[in-house]
Design a protein around this motif. Structure first.
Motif, short mmCIF file in Angstrom:
data_model
loop_
_atom_site.label_atom_id
_atom_site.label_comp_id
_atom_site.label_asym_id
_atom_site.label_seq_id
_atom_site.Cartn_x
_atom_site.Cartn_y
_atom_site.Cartn_z
N VAL A 125 1.01 -0.65 0.04
CA VAL A 125 0.16 0.09 0.15
C VAL A 125 0.72 1.40 0.13
O VAL A 125 2.00 1.17 1.01
CB VAL A 125 -0.96 0.03 1.00
CG1 VAL A 125 -1.87 0.91 1.13
CG2 VAL A 125 -1.79 -1.14 1.19
N GLY A 126 1.01 2.58 -1.04
CA GLY A 126 1.66 2.97 -1.00
C GLY A 126 2.43 2.98 -1.79
O GLY A 126 3.52 2.30 -1.66
N GLU B 32 -2.48 2.88 -4.99
CA GLU B 32 -1.37 3.77 -4.50
C GLU B 32 -3.23 4.93 -5.19
O GLU B 32 -3.68 4.55 -5.58
CB GLU B 32 -0.52 4.43 -5.42
CG GLU B 32 -0.09 5.68 -5.80
CD GLU B 32 0.15 6.08 -3.92
OE1 GLU B 32 0.90 5.70 -3.26
OE2 GLU B 32 -0.50 7.72 -4.37
N LYS B 33 -2.81 5.77 -3.63
CA LYS B 33 -4.06 6.74 -3.99
C LYS B 33 -4.02 8.14 -4.52
O LYS B 33 -5.31 8.79 -5.16
CB LYS B 33 -5.23 7.52 -2.53
CG LYS B 33 -3.99 8.41 -1.24
CD LYS B 33 -4.59 8.39 -0.26
CE LYS B 33 -3.40 9.25 0.33
NZ LYS B 33 -4.10 9.63 1.72
N GLN C 4 -7.69 3.90 -3.04
CA GLN C 4 -7.26 4.22 -1.85
C GLN C 4 -7.25 2.57 -0.67
O GLN C 4 -8.84 2.03 -0.91
CB GLN C 4 -8.08 5.57 -1.55
CG GLN C 4 -7.40 5.87 0.14
CD GLN C 4 -8.34 6.58 0.51
OE1 GLN C 4 -8.84 7.61 -0.42
NE2 GLN C 4 -7.94 7.05 1.70
N CYS C 5 -6.39 2.61 -0.54
CA CYS C 5 -6.28 1.40 0.85
C CYS C 5 -7.94 1.90 1.82
O CYS C 5 -7.02 3.19 3.03
CB CYS C 5 -5.40 1.09 1.65
SG CYS C 5 -5.63 0.10 3.21
N GLY D 286 2.89 -1.69 4.21
CA GLY D 286 1.98 -0.87 4.44
C GLY D 286 3.17 0.13 4.01
O GLY D 286 4.75 0.82 4.91
N ASP E 224 2.78 3.11 3.15
CA ASP E 224 1.81 4.09 2.91
C ASP E 224 2.16 5.49 3.65
O ASP E 224 0.68 6.42 4.02
CB ASP E 224 0.23 4.37 3.13
CG ASP E 224 0.11 2.96 4.64
OD1 ASP E 224 1.08 2.97 4.85
OD2 ASP E 224 -0.64 2.37 4.74
N SER F 36 -0.19 6.86 8.45
CA SER F 36 -0.11 5.36 7.59
C SER F 36 -1.72 4.46 7.63
O SER F 36 -1.90 4.28 9.53
CB SER F 36 1.21 3.95 7.71
OG SER F 36 1.04 2.88 7.86
N ALA G 294 5.48 5.65 6.92
CA ALA G 294 5.16 4.47 7.72
C ALA G 294 5.38 4.11 9.40
O ALA G 294 4.97 3.88 10.15
CB ALA G 294 4.39 3.16 6.48
#
Ligand SMILES: Cc1cc2nc3c(=O)[nH]c(=O)nc-3n(C[C@H](O)[C@H](O)[C@H](O)COP(=O)(O)OP(=O)(O)OC[C@H]3O[C@@H](n4cnc5c(N)ncnc54)[C@H](O)[C@@H]3O)c2cc1C
Length: 368
Positions: A9-10, A33-34, A113-114, A139, A141, A145, A244
């Motif tokens: 994530v990220g 990735e957001k 987005q997670c 993670g 992110d 995070s 994170a």
């Protein structure tokens, strides 16, 4: 439900680099990735970056051979070296290049987005617009995070990193302002090549004073969180990398190089985990042991130095400049990622004198 070996994530520095390394090792990797946009930071990295990545010329905006430090009463010293010790990166190009590299070797990047993660016996489940399953979740992110939050790990302390974009800049050198009225815990800066002034602060009120005192007019402001102090970085089927879990230099807030170091370690431990089919917390704890071996001591030392600095008054900062400015200018060979080593290179007797003169710095801790 789509299944992967590793879900990251990220896709910032840590996630993109780790995604690249793991895909190269033959694992099926998803980067969730957001933001399509690359995060803006100042992009200063030590030349040690060449140990991890072949940085092409077009990604370097400036090679840094000296930095100017300014005290509250305008005393000055330079941190300098014959060879460049750091670069100002073309930050957006660098971020895009890292993502493209991961994609080119076969990592999948999905822009979603997670929102939630769940660790089950056989999978780590990640909920974006759809649901994804990975044998392992990473993670990467950033400071706020979501993965860390869902694992219920303690958050690092969070400060604000502010970047003011200006049209023109009066400074010649990259300048670091050590002035408690600008930033009581950290510092403010100017990076002429970026047309940028910035500061790390808890209290954004001081930013108005900074603008007035230095005399610049911002045309834009960007701010992002900066984590200080590490958190736990492993759990069943899960690792945290980069901001994170606070893999950041506590003196400067810089985390690009530490993210690369720790992504390297994560890729090593995860490829072993896949060979042995071991994704339990006990096995993955090896990751934290290994990255702490590389940067744990430096982070601890920098936290200590920062504690002293936080307690210093502007007058004491001026005294420090007067006592040590020349000594710092005479140091040529230093590691920009290990700022504590610069302090150890100063004359010990003088450090002792400074500490004895300012004995309260040693005993009165304040926590805020
Ligand atoms: C003002 C400022 C200046 C800085 N200057 C420097 C510098 O000069 N040198 C230096 O070394 N460091 C600097 N840093 C620190 C540096 O930006 C970070 O340490 C570094 O980017 C860490 O990378 P990361 O991949 O861990 O996190 P990030 O770069 O923050 O990347 C995290 C990624 O995760 C994504 N994300 C977050 N949440 C989710 C979610 N829920 N779902 C999907 N995606 C998500 C984000 O969009 C982002 O792309 C600065 C920081 C600030 C704030």
């Amino acid at each position: 439900m789509k299944k992967f070996d590793v879900i990251i994530v990220g896709a910032g520095v840590a996630g993109s680099y780790l995604g690249y390394l793991l895909t190269k090792k033959g694992l099926k990797v998803l980067l969730l990735e957001k933001n399509k946009k690359i995060k803006k930071d100042s992009g200063i990295v030590s030349t040690n970056i060449n140990k991890f990545l072949k940085i092409k010329k077009e990604l370097i905006k400036q090679k840094i051979k000296r930095m100017k430090f300014v005290s509250p009463s305008n005393r000055i010293f330079y941190l300098k070296s014959k060879k460049p010790f750091a670069y100002v990166l073309q930050r957006k190009k660098f971020g895009t290049w890292l993502r493209n590299r991961a994609r080119e070797v076969g990592a999948k990047i999905i822009y979603e987005q997670c929102k939630k993660v769940e660790i089950t016996q056989n999978y780590a489940l990640v909920y974006g617009n759809r649901k994804y399953a990975g044998k392992v979740l990473v993670g990467a992110d950033g400071a706020s995070s979501v993965v860390r939050h869902h694992l219920s790990f303690k958050s690092p302390r969070i400060f604000n990193g502010l970047i003011y974009q200006t049209r023109k800049n009066n400074e010649q050198d990259i300048t670091i302002y050590l002035n408690k009225y600008f930033s009581s815990h950290f510092f403010a800066w100017c990076i002429p090549k970026n047309n940028e002034y910035g500061m790390i602060t808890k209290n954004t009120d001081s930013s108005i004073f900074f603008q007035k005192k230095i005399g610049f007019k911002p045309i834009d402001l960007i701010y992002s969180p900066i984590p200080i102090g590490c958190t736990k970085s492993f759990s069943n089927r899960c690792l945290l990398v980069g901001d994170a879990c606070g893999q950041v230099k506590p003196i400067t807030g810089g985390g690009i190089i530490y993210s690369l170091i720790c992504s390297n370690t994560a890729s090593y431990v995860l490829s072993e985990a896949f060979e042995k089919n071991r994704f339990d917390e006990k096995f993955l704890s090896k990751y934290e042991r290994l990255w702490k071996r590389e940067i744990g001591r430096e982070i601890a030392l920098q936290l200590l130095i920062r504690k002293y600095y936080r307690k210093m008054t502007n007058k004491q900062v001026d005294v420090f400049f007067e006592m040590f400015g020349k000594d710092i200018e005479n140091i040529d060979n230093f590691n920009y990622d290990k700022a504590s080593t610069i302090i150890w290179k100063l004359p010990k007797i003088k450090i002792l004198k400074f500490l004895l003169k300012n004995i309260s710095l040693l005993f009165e801790w304040t926590y805020d």
